[in-house]
Design a protein around this motif. Structure first.
Motif, PDB file in Angstrom:
ATOM      1  N   GLU A  34      34.922  12.914 -26.371  1.00  0.00           N
ATOM      2  CA  GLU A  34      34.006  13.503 -25.393  1.00  0.00           C
ATOM      3  C   GLU A  34      33.425  12.423 -24.487  1.00  0.00           C
ATOM      4  N   THR A  35      32.981  11.330 -25.110  1.00  0.00           N
ATOM      5  CA  THR A  35      32.395  10.243 -24.312  1.00  0.00           C
ATOM      6  C   THR A  35      33.436   9.669 -23.361  1.00  0.00           C
ATOM      7  N   GLY A  36      34.637   9.412 -23.901  1.00  0.00           N
ATOM      8  CA  GLY A  36      35.691   8.831 -23.076  1.00  0.00           C
ATOM      9  C   GLY A  36      36.076   9.744 -21.920  1.00  0.00           C
ATOM     10  N   ALA A  37      36.190  11.054 -22.185  1.00  0.00           N
ATOM     11  CA  ALA A  37      36.595  11.989 -21.137  1.00  0.00           C
ATOM     12  C   ALA A  37      35.556  12.046 -20.026  1.00  0.00           C
ATOM     13  N   LEU A  38      34.288  12.162 -20.423  1.00  0.00           N
ATOM     14  CA  LEU A  38      33.238  12.247 -19.397  1.00  0.00           C
ATOM     15  C   LEU A  38      33.163  10.935 -18.605  1.00  0.00           C
ATOM     16  N   ALA A  39      33.225   9.813 -19.325  1.00  0.00           N
ATOM     17  CA  ALA A  39      33.173   8.512 -18.649  1.00  0.00           C
ATOM     18  C   ALA A  39      34.334   8.374 -17.670  1.00  0.00           C
ATOM     19  N   TRP A  40      35.511   8.841 -18.069  1.00  0.00           N
ATOM     20  CA  TRP A  40      36.693   8.708 -17.198  1.00  0.00           C
ATOM     21  C   TRP A  40      36.565   9.576 -15.949  1.00  0.00           C
ATOM     22  N   ILE A  41      36.001  10.779 -16.122  1.00  0.00           N
ATOM     23  CA  ILE A  41      35.805  11.643 -14.953  1.00  0.00           C
ATOM     24  C   ILE A  41      34.835  10.960 -13.976  1.00  0.00           C
ATOM     25  N   ILE A  42      33.733  10.413 -14.531  1.00  0.00           N
ATOM     26  CA  ILE A  42      32.762   9.720 -13.669  1.00  0.00           C
ATOM     27  C   ILE A  42      33.423   8.526 -12.986  1.00  0.00           C
ATOM     28  N   ALA A  43      34.200   7.762 -13.767  1.00  0.00           N
ATOM     29  CA  ALA A  43      34.852   6.574 -13.216  1.00  0.00           C
ATOM     30  C   ALA A  43      35.828   6.950 -12.101  1.00  0.00           C
ATOM     31  N   PRO A 107      21.950   8.662 -26.473  1.00  0.00           N
ATOM     32  CA  PRO A 107      23.036   7.670 -26.562  1.00  0.00           C
ATOM     33  C   PRO A 107      24.331   8.174 -25.942  1.00  0.00           C
ATOM     34  N   PHE A 108      24.630   9.469 -26.121  1.00  0.00           N
ATOM     35  CA  PHE A 108      25.865  10.018 -25.565  1.00  0.00           C
ATOM     36  C   PHE A 108      25.863   9.939 -24.042  1.00  0.00           C
ATOM     37  N   TRP A 109      24.790  10.449 -23.430  1.00  0.00           N
ATOM     38  CA  TRP A 109      24.738  10.459 -21.960  1.00  0.00           C
ATOM     39  C   TRP A 109      24.709   9.040 -21.405  1.00  0.00           C
ATOM     40  N   THR A 110      23.926   8.179 -22.047  1.00  0.00           N
ATOM     41  CA  THR A 110      23.865   6.799 -21.565  1.00  0.00           C
ATOM     42  C   THR A 110      25.230   6.139 -21.647  1.00  0.00           C
ATOM     43  N   ILE A 113      27.735   7.773 -18.982  1.00  0.00           N
ATOM     44  CA  ILE A 113      27.424   7.400 -17.599  1.00  0.00           C
ATOM     45  C   ILE A 113      27.570   5.888 -17.408  1.00  0.00           C
ATOM     46  N   GLY A 114      27.077   5.112 -18.385  1.00  0.00           N
ATOM     47  CA  GLY A 114      27.159   3.649 -18.266  1.00  0.00           C
ATOM     48  C   GLY A 114      28.604   3.157 -18.231  1.00  0.00           C
ATOM     49  N   ILE A 115      29.415   3.654 -19.156  1.00  0.00           N
ATOM     50  CA  ILE A 115      30.825   3.249 -19.164  1.00  0.00           C
ATOM     51  C   ILE A 115      31.520   3.784 -17.917  1.00  0.00           C
ATOM     52  N   GLY A 116      31.142   4.997 -17.511  1.00  0.00           N
ATOM     53  CA  GLY A 116      31.724   5.586 -16.293  1.00  0.00           C
ATOM     54  C   GLY A 116      31.493   4.694 -15.081  1.00  0.00           C
ATOM     55  N   SER A 171      46.111   2.188 -17.584  1.00  0.00           N
ATOM     56  CA  SER A 171      45.436   1.141 -18.359  1.00  0.00           C
ATOM     57  C   SER A 171      43.927   1.311 -18.318  1.00  0.00           C
ATOM     58  N   GLU A 172      43.411   1.692 -17.143  1.00  0.00           N
ATOM     59  CA  GLU A 172      41.962   1.868 -17.041  1.00  0.00           C
ATOM     60  C   GLU A 172      41.487   3.055 -17.874  1.00  0.00           C
ATOM     61  N   PHE A 173      42.310   4.091 -17.921  1.00  0.00           N
ATOM     62  CA  PHE A 173      41.994   5.261 -18.744  1.00  0.00           C
ATOM     63  C   PHE A 173      41.895   4.816 -20.212  1.00  0.00           C
ATOM     64  N   LEU A 174      42.881   4.031 -20.669  1.00  0.00           N
ATOM     65  CA  LEU A 174      42.869   3.544 -22.051  1.00  0.00           C
ATOM     66  C   LEU A 174      41.647   2.659 -22.299  1.00  0.00           C
ATOM     67  N   ASN A 175      41.346   1.787 -21.331  1.00  0.00           N
ATOM     68  CA  ASN A 175      40.172   0.917 -21.481  1.00  0.00           C
ATOM     69  C   ASN A 175      38.895   1.725 -21.607  1.00  0.00           C
ATOM     70  N   THR A 176      38.817   2.818 -20.845  1.00  0.00           N
ATOM     71  CA  THR A 176      37.630   3.657 -20.912  1.00  0.00           C
ATOM     72  C   THR A 176      37.444   4.203 -22.319  1.00  0.00           C
ATOM     73  N   ILE A 177      38.527   4.694 -22.889  1.00  0.00           N
ATOM     74  CA  ILE A 177      38.437   5.243 -24.247  1.00  0.00           C
ATOM     75  C   ILE A 177      38.042   4.148 -25.240  1.00  0.00           C
ATOM     76  N   LYS A 178      38.680   2.996 -25.121  1.00  0.00           N
ATOM     77  CA  LYS A 178      38.381   1.911 -26.073  1.00  0.00           C
ATOM     78  C   LYS A 178      36.964   1.383 -25.905  1.00  0.00           C
ATOM     79  N   ASN A 179      36.480   1.379 -24.640  1.00  0.00           N
ATOM     80  CA  ASN A 179      35.137   0.860 -24.401  1.00  0.00           C
ATOM     81  C   ASN A 179      34.033   1.723 -25.006  1.00  0.00           C
ATOM     82  N   THR A 180      34.364   2.966 -25.372  1.00  0.00           N
ATOM     83  CA  THR A 180      33.325   3.804 -25.977  1.00  0.00           C
ATOM     84  C   THR A 180      32.859   3.201 -27.297  1.00  0.00           C
TER      85      THR A 180
END
Lengths: 243, 243
Positions: A34-43, A107-110, A113-116, A171-180
Motif C-alpha cells: 500500500e505504501t509503495g503503491a501510493l508513493a509511486w503514484i505520487i512520484a 506513519p503511513f501517510w508520512t 508522501i515523503g517517499i513519493g 528501476s525507480e518503481f522497484l526503488n520506491t517499493i524497497k525504500n518503504t
C-alpha cells in the motif's frame, strides 16, 4: 554458532493474537504494498509535472523545477522522513502541529508522501532527459500544426518520452517499493518492521528475514515482469525499441 | 499572402542571423529561397509561422500579424502548412493517425471526417496502402510525402517547405518533388527553402537568394537564372549548377 533453526515458526501463533507469524509478515507485506503503491503514484504524477516544467521555455517554470528537484534529491530519504514526521509538526502553529501528530495512520501517510516526493525528483529528471532526447523538430512540427503547448506535450512529446524512459522508470518503481523499508524508523509496521517484531518475539532472526527477503524478491519480480509486458505492449513497430 | 518587412533577428546581442529581410509571397505564388548554408534561410521561413521569434520588423500572413502578442498563434499556424527537413512525423502514431491528430484536436473535425480526408490525401500522394503502418516502417521519401499530406489535411492557405529534400537519398528526391510540383501547379501558395534548382526552374515564380542573413537577390525566376545581379548569387549558382 548455536542457533536453533525452526522453519515451523511461521505456522505458530504470534503473541499479538492476530494469527500466525506468517500472518504477521503478510500484514507487513500488505502495508509495504500500500505504501509503495501510493508513493509511486505520487512520484509519477508530481515527477511528471515537475519534469515537464523543467523543459518549458518559461524561466520561472524551469527554475521551479530545478529548485524542486535539487531540494528533494539532495537530502537522504531518512532525513526527509524525519523532517516530515518529527520536525514539521513542531514548526507549525501549535494547534496545527497537534492535529498533524494525532492523525490516524500518521506513519503511513508520512511514509507514502515523503517517499513519493523523494522519488518524484528522480522521475522528474528522467522525464526531462526523455523529452530532451526527442528531436527538436517534433515540438516544432506539433506547434506548426496548430497544437497548443499542452496538446503538443499530451499527444506528441510525452507519449514518446515515456516510452523511452520506461526501462529506467521500472528501476525507480522497484526503488520506491524497497525504500518503504526506511519507514520502519517512523514506526510503520511494514514488511521489514514485521520481520523485526517476529525476530523480537520469537528470536528466529534468520527465518524472519529469509521470509522477508523472499517476499521482497517476489514482489519485485512481479513488478519487473509486469513492466516488461507494458514495454512490449507500447513498443512501436519499426522503431529502435520496437519489435 | 505572406508579407515580410524589415525583419531583424539576433540569437545573442552580438550574433545577428537576419538583417533587414523584406519580401512577400502573393496568393498562388511559388517562391524559392536559396543560399549557402548558414545564410539564414531556414531561420527566415521559421519566423513566418513564429516557430522562431524575431526582434524587429513585421511578418503578416493573410493580413494577420505574426508578431502581434494578441494574435492567436496556434490558430494562425493551423492555417499554414509546414514541411520539415527531417519529416518530423510522430513515430508513435500510425500514418493515418498522424494525419488525423491535428484535424481533430485543432480543427475539431469528427474522427470519421478526418479519416476520410486523411485517406484521400494519402491516396493523392500514393501511400494509401501504408495508412496503418508506423512512420519508421516507411522510407524517407514516403515519410516526407506523408508529412506533406499531413500539412494539407489542415486545408492550409499557404505551405512552407524547409529543405524538404535535403535529408533524402537522390532516388527519393524526385517522388517528393513530384508531389510539390503538382501542388504548385494547382495554385498553392508556397515558400520553399531548397537547393533543388530544377524544381525552382520548373515551378517557381520568384527566387530569393540569401547570404549572411540578408536577402541579396529577389528576382523573377527567369531573371535569376538568366543573369543574377549580384556577384554572390552568380558564384553560388555557378557552384551548384556546374555538376
Amino acid at each position: 554458532m548455536n542457533y536453533h533453526w525452526n522453519w515451523g515458526i511461521f505456522f505458530q501463533p504470534n503473541p499479538m493474537g492476530t494469527g500466525t507469524y506468517l500472518d504477521l509478515l503478510l500484514s507487513g507485506l500488505e502495508l509495504t504494498l500500500e505504501t509503495g503503491a501510493l508513493a509511486w503514484i505520487i512520484a509519477l504524477v508530481t515527477g511528471s509535472v515537475v519534469g515537464v516544467m523543467r523543459t518549458l521555455p518559461s524561466r520561472s517554470a524551469s527554475w521551479f523545477g530545478f529548485a524542486y528537484v535539487e531540494f528533494f534529491r539532495n537530502m537522504p530519504l531518512l532525513v526527509q522522513l524525519f523532517l516530515w514526521f518529527f520536525v514539521l509538526p513542531e514548526l507549525l502553529p501549535k494547534s496545527a502541529g497537534l492535529w498533524l501528530k494525532q492523525l490516524p495512520n500518521a506513519p503511513f501517510w508520512t511514509a507514502a508522501i515523503g517517499i513519493g516526493f523523494f522519488m518524484s525528483a528522480r522521475v522528474a529528471v528522467q522525464l526531462q532527459a526523455g523529452i530532451g532526447s526527442l528531436p527538436r523538430g517534433q515540438k516544432m512540427a506539433a506547434t506548426a500544426l496548430g497544437l497548443t503547448t499542452v496538446q503538443a506535450y499530451r499527444y506528441v512529446l510525452l507519449p514518446m518520452a515515456f516510452r523511452i524512459i520506461l526501462p529506467p522508470l521500472t528501476s525507480e518503481f522497484l526503488n520506491t517499493i524497497k525504500n518503504t523499508a526506511v519507514a520502519i524508523t517512523i514506526g510503520l509496521l511494514e514488511l521489514t518492521g514485521q520481520a523485526r517484531s517476529m525476530q523480537e518475539f520469537s528470536f528466529q532472526v534468520f527465518e524472519a528475514f529469509t521470509a522477508a527477503t523472499l517476499l521482497y524478491l517476489l514482489v519485485n519480480a512481479v513488478v519487473v515482469t509486469a513492466m516488461r509486458f507494458l514495454e512490449r505492449y507500447v513498443a512501436i513497430p519499426g522503431y529502435i525499441t520496437g519489435k | 499572402m505572406i508579407e515580410i518587412s524589415h525583419v531583424d533577428k539576433w540569437y545573442s546581442p552580438t550574433f545577428q542571423v537576419l538583417t533587414d529581410c523584406t519580401t512577400s509571397v502573393a496568393k498562388g505564388e511559388v517562391v524559392v529561397v536559396c543560399g549557402p548554408s548558414g545564410s539564414g534561410k531556414s531561420t527566415l521561413i521559421k519566423c513566418v509561422n513564429a516557430l522562431e521569434p524575431f526582434q524587429k520588423g513585421d511578418i503578416s500572413i493573410d493580413g494577420i500579424k505574426v508578431n502581434d502578442p494578441k494574435t492567436d498563434l496556434p490558430k494562425l499556424r493551423s492555417r499554414v502548412g509546414m514541411v520539415f527537413q527531417h519529416f518530423e512525423l510522430f513515430p508513435h502514431l500510425k500514418i493515418i493517425d498522424n494525419l488525423c491528430l491535428a484535424q481533430e484536436k485543432v480543427l475539431g473535425r469528427a474522427h470519421d471526417k478526418a479519416m476520410t480526408k486523411g485517406m484521400a490525401l494519402l491516396d493523392r500522394v500514393g501511400l494509401k496502402e501504408h495508412a496503418k503502418k508506423f512512420p519508421a516502417q516507411l522510407s524517407g521519401g514516403q515519410q516526407q510525402r506523408v508529412a506533406i499530406a499531413r500539412a494539407l489535411a489542415m486545408d492550409p492557405i499557404a505551405m512552407l517547405f524547409d529543405e524538404p529534400t535535403s535529408a533524402l537519398d537522390p532516388e527519393m528526391i524526385s517522388e517528393v518533388l513530384d508531389v510539390m510540383v503538382d501542388l504548385a501547379r494547382e495554385g498553392m501558395t508556397m515558400m520553399v527553402v531548397t537547393h533543388e534548382m530544377g524544381f525552382a526552374r520548373k515551378v517557381a515564380n520568384r527566387v530569393i537568394f540569401m547570404d549572411r542573413g540578408e536577402i541579396v537577390e529577389d528576382a523573377l525566376k527567369d531573371d535569376f537564372f538568366g543573369k543574377p545581379r549580384s556577384d554572390r548569387a552568380q558564384k553560388f549558382l555557378s557552384k551548384i549548377l556546374s555538376h
